[in-house]
Scaffold this motif. Structure first.
Motif: not given
Length: 118
Positions: A1-16, A22-24, A77-82
Motif C-alpha cells: 500500500e502506498a504511503h505518503l507522510v507529511e511533516s514540518g507543519g506548526g505554528l508561526v507568526q505572520a511573515g514567518g 512529504c516522504a513517499a 523519494r521526498t516532496l518539499y514545500l517551502q
C-alpha cells in the motif's frame, strides 16, 4: 500500500516561514507528478502547487506565487514545500498527493497542520 507522510507543519507568526516535507514509499514516486493541496477550516480543499515527475516544471496557485516553492528529490523519494512570508489566510492542513484529474490523486497523505497567527 502506498504511503505518503507529511511533516514540518506548526505554528508561526505572520511573515514567518515553514518547510514542509512529504516522504513517499511503496509506489513508484519518480513516475508521478505531485501536488500540495490545502484545506482551511470551514472551507473546501484547494490546490497550492504542483510539480511534474522529473521536477523540472512547477505550477503555483496565484495566492502563493512568489512566497511558496515546491521541489522534489526522487532519490530520497521526498516532496518539499517551502513556505515564506506566511499570512493568517495560509492557515490550513496541507496534504501531499499524487497529481491526477481530480484535486486529490490516487495516493495522499494524512496532512500536516500549518497555523499562522497575526
Amino acid at each position: 500500500e502506498a504511503h505518503l507522510v507529511e511533516s514540518g507543519g506548526g505554528l508561526v507568526q505572520a511573515g514567518g516561514s515553514l518547510n514542509l516535507s512529504c516522504a513517499a514509499s511503496r509506489f513508484l514516486f519518480a513516475r508521478y507528478g505531485m501536488k500540495w493541496v490545502c484545506e482551511a477550516p470551514g472551507e473546501g480543499a484547494d490546490g497550492v502547487a504542483s510539480i511534474n515527475a522529473d521536477g523540472e516544471h512547477t505550477y503555483y496557485a496565484d495566492s502563493v506565487k512568489g512566497r511558496f516553492t515546491m521541489s522534489r528529490d526522487n532519490v530520497k523519494r521526498t516532496l518539499y514545500l517551502q513556505l515564506t512570508s506566511l499570512r493568517p489566510a495560509d492557515t490550513a492542513i496541507y496534504f501531499c498527493t499524487t497529481a491526477g484529474g481530480s484535486l486529490f490523486g490516487v495516493y495522499r497523505g494524512q496532512g500536516t497542520q500549518v497555523t499562522v497567527s497575526s
